[in-house]
Design an enzyme around this catalytic site. Structure first.
Site, PDB file in Angstrom:
ATOM      1  N   TRP B 175       0.750  -1.214   0.140  1.00 38.47           N
ATOM      2  CA  TRP B 175       0.072  -0.015   0.072  1.00 38.47           C
ATOM      3  C   TRP B 175       1.044   1.163   0.019  1.00 38.47           C
ATOM      4  O   TRP B 175       0.604   2.380  -0.659  1.00 38.47           O
ATOM      5  CB  TRP B 175      -1.058   0.000   1.104  1.00 38.47           C
ATOM      6  CG  TRP B 175      -2.046  -1.153   0.975  1.00 38.47           C
ATOM      7  CD1 TRP B 175      -2.091  -2.372   1.613  1.00 38.47           C
ATOM      8  CD2 TRP B 175      -3.089  -1.245  -0.157  1.00 38.47           C
ATOM      9  NE1 TRP B 175      -3.295  -3.041   0.979  1.00 38.47           N
ATOM     10  CE2 TRP B 175      -3.644  -2.178   0.063  1.00 38.47           C
ATOM     11  CE3 TRP B 175      -3.589  -0.130  -1.182  1.00 38.47           C
ATOM     12  CZ2 TRP B 175      -4.744  -2.775  -0.856  1.00 38.47           C
ATOM     13  CZ3 TRP B 175      -4.275  -0.586  -1.969  1.00 38.47           C
ATOM     14  CH2 TRP B 175      -5.035  -1.850  -1.813  1.00 38.47           C
ATOM     15  N   ASP B 246      -1.477   6.875   6.140  1.00 40.20           N
ATOM     16  CA  ASP B 246      -2.846   6.012   5.849  1.00 40.20           C
ATOM     17  C   ASP B 246      -3.004   5.016   6.806  1.00 40.20           C
ATOM     18  O   ASP B 246      -2.133   4.164   7.065  1.00 40.20           O
ATOM     19  CB  ASP B 246      -2.313   5.235   4.261  1.00 40.20           C
ATOM     20  CG  ASP B 246      -3.293   4.207   3.904  1.00 40.20           C
ATOM     21  OD1 ASP B 246      -4.422   3.902   4.585  1.00 40.20           O
ATOM     22  OD2 ASP B 246      -2.958   3.691   3.123  1.00 40.20           O
ATOM     23  N   LYS B 270     -12.533  -1.548   6.887  1.00 35.98           N
ATOM     24  CA  LYS B 270     -11.742  -2.490   7.828  1.00 35.98           C
ATOM     25  C   LYS B 270     -12.123  -2.644   9.115  1.00 35.98           C
ATOM     26  O   LYS B 270     -12.892  -3.603   9.434  1.00 35.98           O
ATOM     27  CB  LYS B 270     -10.371  -2.051   8.011  1.00 35.98           C
ATOM     28  CG  LYS B 270      -9.394  -1.841   6.765  1.00 35.98           C
ATOM     29  CD  LYS B 270      -9.392  -2.954   5.635  1.00 35.98           C
ATOM     30  CE  LYS B 270      -8.641  -2.516   4.344  1.00 35.98           C
ATOM     31  NZ  LYS B 270      -8.362  -3.497   3.434  1.00 35.98           N
TER      32      LYS B 270
END
Lengths: 436, 436
Positions: B175, B246, B270
């Protein structure tokens, strides 16, 4: 689902919407005990053969009254919001039923991996249904994206234009004006027609348009949600100029010849689902030429190459869109939807036009929207009183957009005819009591 | 809501999560008839005074067994997906109950105008709850956006940098690598540390980092969902360099000192809700300096000035996030959530580490994620057999990401301890049967 499948098998409900009033009421009466379309449908699923004639019987003559009662019994209001907007009650009930545990999966759709077999089937079915509804040719990609039409205002020129290209915009209301302004960042955007001087109550005639030779695309907003103007025929830009349309507020409200367009985009939250999903239908040969500054999430090719699963899509919203698409197919597709929408809009515009100016719709008759019906009254006080009475009667979200005022009735696909009839009845009663 | 409010008033449930095992079981037994935490809660709402001692009674000694049974009775699976991921069952049930007619409004939340009083209360409450959970200082804006963290990979440099600025990236997994690559489009993006050569099993030590003097920001991914590495302490870039994180996959899993960051962003799917919502928490003084090429929908100032209502937001998703935030507050906030997460993760890592190498976690112990636990076995065949047995036992989505293989158990906030215990039990049994 059993009920839905059965309905598809009998293939009666869709056809009914295409019948004339005479045809509907020509069959011998039977099964008078059905009190609403919904309960009728439920029973149909149990005994489809027995009841094949039912849908044309006088027992349903005043269907709207039944719809009305059904709504009220269910605690529903008639929601005339411009978007997010009313959705089919049957779709909401199915979504509710399946929310906690989707079809025995042990999970909510909101919890499912977007790469699992369950969600894969959901997004594939949604796409297949939409392709079927709009008869989308195979050389078009269908993308399920995020960010609303406003994100597309940037994505369109970023994907279709080089920075030095010219793009033509017809500015027919607030939304196409916003599209134009955003377009200026990424190409030479030009306004080739503007309805601003007429307060966005009209649209260009074919001969009126003077397009830029060699323009990369011509952008239109097929239906202006705020001002209530809707293209009935679409301009043909000619040459290599691509036709691009924002169809957010009339998407799936009627058939569209997709092949006339290079690209169609639409936010879901008017006719097809909850906010948070944006559909893009784009000719595949146009992909792969985005400007270097294009954010990866705004690059159509990325999404087309990954079947809209490059990153996590708005899964629950896509699921609801799929339910709405199925519902539209079961109700006879977009031709039938259009007929229902024409019928509803006619009721409302006729009431306005027959009011001797008590209610006024500023939009030129030829381009009046089937989806958003704006009208005004003599004074703001009268409008406020009308809105108050409407709300008391279970008709909400009728206030015009804050930029234009007045009243606006948004009557998308899922607004029942009974809702429009109830509104018209109030208009008549209100006028009787307030006309000087 | 009555139940929830009552729970808040008694303020017992949150505290329980902070009790030691000894404290929990020290009170005189009573109310043994409660068979699950949920039914207990329902009863508590009816007779809160009577049952104040209940939560510490032996009747709940084996709470996990009850959770397990409750799940199975309810048809739920234990869903170890990395995202979209499992949500609190109580939140799903509330969303289900309210889906068709939200609190007597006569509308679904999916049908409500985003500018109406109903949705305004929903988004304001969601923001207030999140501010309370994370103790977000007033000089930070909280934005509810669309497009996932991937859109933020572009938005962050577009809003914080001039094109000539340098931005430093710590690349600790897939990511942060994607964030870096997207960042290259909008500034001089530099990798200041990469875990690639160690297959992303480690994180930089404070002394290891050599940051670019005058860099506009340092970007980190607080938890790498695929590789299972998580920052325990955050680097301090120093000078005027901004810290950007992030936090998609560990957002709201533990307390965070927001004031250390210039900007935090997180996809919802999530720990806090369905996909389609992205939270951005950004220092207000940084707004208003976006690059000219920034799409309007990626400009933080636009959204901050319009309270996330510049265009139609993903209303239903924001509503569900709000329910999750309330649920977290009721369960004692983020400190309690962290304790539960530590407890669950310890169970799993201990089982791996005690397996004499039958299960292996490649991640360095100090940086193992509390959220995503990757592990491998001797052969792909063994892993496949394990996944099959897990699925048969109602434990799904345990397959490692397609880019790395193996097993991955994502154990976000809403994964019950019983789910982890069941997984650990299978691991032990599987090892007994397959260890050579």
């Amino acid at each position: 689902m059993a009920v839905r499948n059965m309905q598809l098998q009998t293939a009666l409900l869709p056809q009914r919407d295409l019948l004339t009033a005479d045809q509907r009421f020509s069959t011998a009466p039977s099964c008078r005990f059905f009190t609403s379309k919904t309960s009728l449908r439920r029973s149909l699923s149990a005994a489809p053969r027995l009841c094949r004639a039912v849908l044309s019987t006088p027992s349903l003559k005043d269907e709207s009254k039944h719809q009305n009662k059904e709504y009220e019994d269910d605690g529903r209001v008639f929601n005339f919001a411009a978007g997010p907007a009313t959705l089919p009650a049957s779709v909401l009930k199915q979504a509710q039923e399946e929310l906690y545990n989707w079809r025995g999966s042990g999970m909510s759709i909101m919890e499912m991996s977007h790469r699992g077999k369950e969600f894969t089937s959901i997004i594939q079915n949604a796409e297949a249904s939409l392709r079927s509804l709009l008869k989308i040719p195979d050389d078009y990609a269908v993308l399920f994206l995020q960010g609303g039409a406003t994100t597309q205002f940037a994505s369109v020129p970023l994907n279709l234009c080089k920075p030095e290209d010219t793009a033509d915009y017809i500015v027919s209301g607030s939304w196409s004006d916003k599209a134009f302004k955003e377009g200026q960042k990424y190409c030479t955007a030009k306004v080739v027609w503007s309805g601003k001087s007429n307060k966005y109550t009209d649209l260009p005639q074919p001969g009126e348009l003077s397009l830029t030779p060699g323009a990369r695309f011509l952008h239109i907003c097929a239906n202006e949600t705020i001002h209530g103007v809707e293209f009935k025929d679409y301009p043909s830009p000619g040459g290599d100029t691509l036709l691009v349309a924002d169809m957010s507020s009339n998407f799936c409200s009627k058939p569209v010849d997709v092949s006339k367009f290079a690209l169609i985009y639409a936010g879901a939250q008017k006719n097809i689902g909850p906010s948070g999903v944006t559909i893009v239908i784009v000719r595949k040969d146009l992909l792969g030429n985005s400007q270097k500054i294009t954010p990866v999430m705004l690059d159509y090719k990325i999404h087309a190459d990954n079947n809209s699963l490059y990153n996590t899509p708005p899964c629950f919203g896509i699921y609801v869109c799929g339910l709405v698409f199925s519902d539209l197919l079961e109700k006879g597709g977009l031709r039938a939807a259009e007929q229902r929408n024409i019928e509803k809009a006619k009721l409302l515009y006729d009431a306005i036009d027959a009011s001797n100016g008590f209610f006024k719709c500023p939009v030129k008759k030829e381009v009046r929207s089937l989806m958003n019906v704006p009208f005004t009254m003599e004074t703001p006080d009268l409008e406020a009183a009308f809105l108050k009475e409407a709300a008391a009667g279970g008709m909400v979200q009728l206030k015009g957009h804050r930029s234009v005022g007045g009243i606006r009735a948004s009557i998308y696909n899922a607004m029942p005819k009974a809702g429009v009839e109830k509104l018209v009845a109030l208009m008549k009663s209100f006028q009787e009591r307030h006309a000087s």
